[in-house]
Design a protein around this motif. Structure first.
Motif, PDB file in Angstrom:
ATOM      1  N   LEU A  25       5.085  12.463  -3.745  1.00 23.34           N
ATOM      2  CA  LEU A  25       6.062  11.407  -4.023  1.00 23.34           C
ATOM      3  C   LEU A  25       5.441  10.035  -3.811  1.00 23.34           C
ATOM      4  O   LEU A  25       5.751   9.084  -4.541  1.00 23.34           O
ATOM      5  CB  LEU A  25       7.286  11.571  -3.115  1.00 23.34           C
ATOM      6  CG  LEU A  25       8.225  12.731  -3.440  1.00 23.34           C
ATOM      7  CD1 LEU A  25       9.354  12.785  -2.416  1.00 23.34           C
ATOM      8  CD2 LEU A  25       8.791  12.604  -4.847  1.00 23.34           C
ATOM      9  N   GLY A  26       4.559   9.928  -2.801  1.00 24.63           N
ATOM     10  CA  GLY A  26       3.880   8.656  -2.563  1.00 24.63           C
ATOM     11  C   GLY A  26       3.079   8.212  -3.781  1.00 24.63           C
ATOM     12  O   GLY A  26       3.099   7.035  -4.159  1.00 24.63           O
ATOM     13  N   SER A  31       3.160   4.422  -8.639  1.00 22.66           N
ATOM     14  CA  SER A  31       3.184   4.293 -10.089  1.00 22.66           C
ATOM     15  C   SER A  31       4.487   3.640 -10.556  1.00 22.66           C
ATOM     16  O   SER A  31       4.481   2.729 -11.397  1.00 22.66           O
ATOM     17  CB  SER A  31       3.022   5.675 -10.738  1.00 22.66           C
ATOM     18  OG  SER A  31       3.075   5.594 -12.136  1.00 22.66           O
ATOM     19  N   LEU A  32       5.599   4.093  -9.998  1.00 28.54           N
ATOM     20  CA  LEU A  32       6.903   3.527 -10.359  1.00 28.54           C
ATOM     21  C   LEU A  32       7.014   2.061  -9.961  1.00 28.54           C
ATOM     22  O   LEU A  32       7.745   1.291 -10.593  1.00 28.54           O
ATOM     23  CB  LEU A  32       8.020   4.333  -9.692  1.00 28.54           C
ATOM     24  CG  LEU A  32       8.254   5.745 -10.236  1.00 28.54           C
ATOM     25  CD1 LEU A  32       9.213   6.510  -9.324  1.00 28.54           C
ATOM     26  CD2 LEU A  32       8.783   5.699 -11.663  1.00 28.54           C
ATOM     27  N   ALA A  33       6.269   1.685  -8.889  1.00 25.32           N
ATOM     28  CA  ALA A  33       6.300   0.302  -8.407  1.00 25.32           C
ATOM     29  C   ALA A  33       5.247  -0.564  -9.102  1.00 25.32           C
ATOM     30  O   ALA A  33       4.939  -1.666  -8.639  1.00 25.32           O
ATOM     31  CB  ALA A  33       6.069   0.275  -6.896  1.00 25.32           C
ATOM     32  N   SER A  38       3.355  -2.804  -1.396  1.00 22.29           N
ATOM     33  CA  SER A  38       4.482  -3.145  -0.513  1.00 22.29           C
ATOM     34  C   SER A  38       5.774  -2.503  -0.990  1.00 22.29           C
ATOM     35  O   SER A  38       6.550  -1.957  -0.191  1.00 22.29           O
ATOM     36  CB  SER A  38       4.647  -4.670  -0.425  1.00 22.29           C
ATOM     37  OG  SER A  38       3.529  -5.265   0.189  1.00 22.29           O
ATOM     38  N   THR A  39       6.012  -2.553  -2.279  1.00 23.89           N
ATOM     39  CA  THR A  39       7.227  -1.956  -2.832  1.00 23.89           C
ATOM     40  C   THR A  39       7.220  -0.449  -2.642  1.00 23.89           C
ATOM     41  O   THR A  39       8.233   0.147  -2.235  1.00 23.89           O
ATOM     42  CB  THR A  39       7.357  -2.282  -4.334  1.00 23.89           C
ATOM     43  OG1 THR A  39       7.407  -3.701  -4.508  1.00 23.89           O
ATOM     44  CG2 THR A  39       8.611  -1.658  -4.920  1.00 23.89           C
ATOM     45  N   ALA A  40       6.087   0.191  -2.909  1.00 19.05           N
ATOM     46  CA  ALA A  40       5.990   1.644  -2.756  1.00 19.05           C
ATOM     47  C   ALA A  40       6.207   2.056  -1.310  1.00 19.05           C
ATOM     48  O   ALA A  40       6.888   3.056  -1.030  1.00 19.05           O
ATOM     49  CB  ALA A  40       4.620   2.127  -3.242  1.00 19.05           C
ATOM     50  N   LEU A  41       5.657   1.300  -0.366  1.00 19.34           N
ATOM     51  CA  LEU A  41       5.839   1.627   1.048  1.00 19.34           C
ATOM     52  C   LEU A  41       7.286   1.430   1.485  1.00 19.34           C
ATOM     53  O   LEU A  41       7.760   2.106   2.404  1.00 19.34           O
ATOM     54  CB  LEU A  41       4.898   0.784   1.916  1.00 19.34           C
ATOM     55  CG  LEU A  41       3.403   1.103   1.767  1.00 19.34           C
ATOM     56  CD1 LEU A  41       2.567   0.139   2.605  1.00 19.34           C
ATOM     57  CD2 LEU A  41       3.109   2.548   2.178  1.00 19.34           C
ATOM     58  N   GLY A  59      -0.054   9.288   0.070  1.00 17.52           N
ATOM     59  CA  GLY A  59       0.024   9.402  -1.382  1.00 17.52           C
ATOM     60  C   GLY A  59      -0.096   8.047  -2.063  1.00 17.52           C
ATOM     61  O   GLY A  59      -0.776   7.902  -3.081  1.00 17.52           O
ATOM     62  N   VAL A  60       0.555   7.041  -1.467  1.00 17.37           N
ATOM     63  CA  VAL A  60       0.492   5.683  -2.001  1.00 17.37           C
ATOM     64  C   VAL A  60      -0.953   5.186  -2.026  1.00 17.37           C
ATOM     65  O   VAL A  60      -1.454   4.706  -3.058  1.00 17.37           O
ATOM     66  CB  VAL A  60       1.366   4.722  -1.170  1.00 17.37           C
ATOM     67  CG1 VAL A  60       1.080   3.262  -1.549  1.00 17.37           C
ATOM     68  CG2 VAL A  60       2.849   5.035  -1.362  1.00 17.37           C
ATOM     69  N   PHE A  61      -1.625   5.317  -0.893  1.00 15.85           N
ATOM     70  CA  PHE A  61      -2.978   4.758  -0.808  1.00 15.85           C
ATOM     71  C   PHE A  61      -4.013   5.607  -1.555  1.00 15.85           C
ATOM     72  O   PHE A  61      -5.009   5.066  -2.040  1.00 15.85           O
ATOM     73  CB  PHE A  61      -3.370   4.564   0.653  1.00 15.85           C
ATOM     74  CG  PHE A  61      -2.688   3.390   1.294  1.00 15.85           C
ATOM     75  CD1 PHE A  61      -3.024   2.096   0.932  1.00 15.85           C
ATOM     76  CD2 PHE A  61      -1.682   3.574   2.233  1.00 15.85           C
ATOM     77  CE1 PHE A  61      -2.384   0.995   1.493  1.00 15.85           C
ATOM     78  CE2 PHE A  61      -1.041   2.491   2.810  1.00 15.85           C
ATOM     79  CZ  PHE A  61      -1.390   1.201   2.438  1.00 15.85           C
ATOM     80  N   MET A  62      -3.784   6.893  -1.659  1.00 10.91           N
ATOM     81  CA  MET A  62      -4.690   7.700  -2.465  1.00 10.91           C
ATOM     82  C   MET A  62      -4.568   7.315  -3.944  1.00 10.91           C
ATOM     83  O   MET A  62      -5.575   7.189  -4.648  1.00 10.91           O
ATOM     84  CB  MET A  62      -4.396   9.189  -2.282  1.00 10.91           C
ATOM     85  CG  MET A  62      -5.384  10.088  -2.989  1.00 10.91           C
ATOM     86  SD  MET A  62      -5.069  11.843  -2.649  1.00 10.91           S
ATOM     87  CE  MET A  62      -6.423  12.590  -3.554  1.00 10.91           C
ATOM     88  N   GLU A  63      -3.338   7.131  -4.398  1.00 12.09           N
ATOM     89  CA  GLU A  63      -3.114   6.709  -5.781  1.00 12.09           C
ATOM     90  C   GLU A  63      -3.729   5.330  -6.024  1.00 12.09           C
ATOM     91  O   GLU A  63      -4.365   5.094  -7.076  1.00 12.09           O
ATOM     92  CB  GLU A  63      -1.615   6.669  -6.076  1.00 12.09           C
ATOM     93  CG  GLU A  63      -1.245   6.229  -7.484  1.00 12.09           C
ATOM     94  CD  GLU A  63      -1.647   7.227  -8.561  1.00 12.09           C
ATOM     95  OE1 GLU A  63      -1.747   6.816  -9.731  1.00 12.09           O
ATOM     96  OE2 GLU A  63      -1.882   8.412  -8.232  1.00 12.09           O
TER      97      GLU A  63
END
Length: 214
Positions: A25-26, A31-33, A38-41, A59-63
């Motif tokens: 999901l991260g 991607s959605l953000a 900052s928005t994803a977190l 997941g956020v930082f890997m992406e």
């Protein structure tokens, strides 16, 4: 409520562990953000527990690293990790292997980590050292005691958990062989990491206070 239950569904858990689902999901959140970290977190912070927030952040930082890793590297060896103090471990987990290629002498990486002034960044950096250079230990388990010998006790722990947390998923016996070379205190940390990774892999019930300071 829905974000806290989406990865608890049986049809998902029968294929992946809850933490792995949240990690995915991260990736999606960033991607959605439109790759605004900052928005994803902010989306990740909708989860109730630290474990879920941490896995989401990984997941956020890997992406981020997959898409912008080379570009981030041209800005600095710490960007964007220095911008997110509460998420430095999730960020540096992937940053270190991007900054330092596999043929780098790990002592050079340890020196880089030790020169960081921010405590959370240092811990994240040492975690990234362990995770990014796990192949050293996988190919020669005796090297764990050298790889993770730098910094204070917590920084050594972060390095061990970075390396062994992944190695134990690949080969539990190799992970155990690596733990043998550590002193009594670090050996316990190492063995606990094996047990966590093997039996509650990607679970959210363990202690995440070091991984998510606030």
């Amino acid at each position: 409520k829905s974000i806290n239950t989406i990865c608890n569904k049986s049809e998902i858990n029968s294929h992946v562990k809850i933490g792995a689902c949240i990690h995915g999901l991260g990736h999606a959140f960033l991607s959605l953000a439109n790759y605004n970290i900052s928005t994803a977190l902010t989306y990740c912070n909708l989860f109730r527990d630290k474990g879920s927030i941490y896995y989401c952040a990984t997941g956020v930082f890997m992406e981020r690293d997959i898409v912008y890793g080379n570009e981030d590297k041209t800005q600095s060896n710490t960007h964007p990790c220095e911008m997110f103090d509460n998420f430095t471990i999730a960020c540096y987990r992937y940053k270190i292997r991007r900054v330092f290629p596999p043929n780098t002498n790990f002592r050079e990486v340890a020196k880089f980590c030790l020169e960081l002034d921010n405590l959370n960044e240092r811990r994240g950096c040492f975690h990234g050292l362990g995770f990014g250079f796990y192949r050293y230990v996988y190919n020669n388990p005796k090297l764990l005691s050298s790889l993770c010998s730098y910094g204070d006790n917590i920084e050594q722990r972060m390095c061990i958990e970075g390396a062994i947390g992944f190695i134990s998923i690949l080969n539990t016996q190799i992970a155990k062989d690596a733990c043998v070379n550590l002193n009594k205190e670090l050996n316990k940390i190492c063995m606990d990491t094996i047990n966590i990774s093997t039996f509650i892999m990607f679970g959210t019930g363990r202690d995440f206070n070091l991984y998510l300071p606030t």
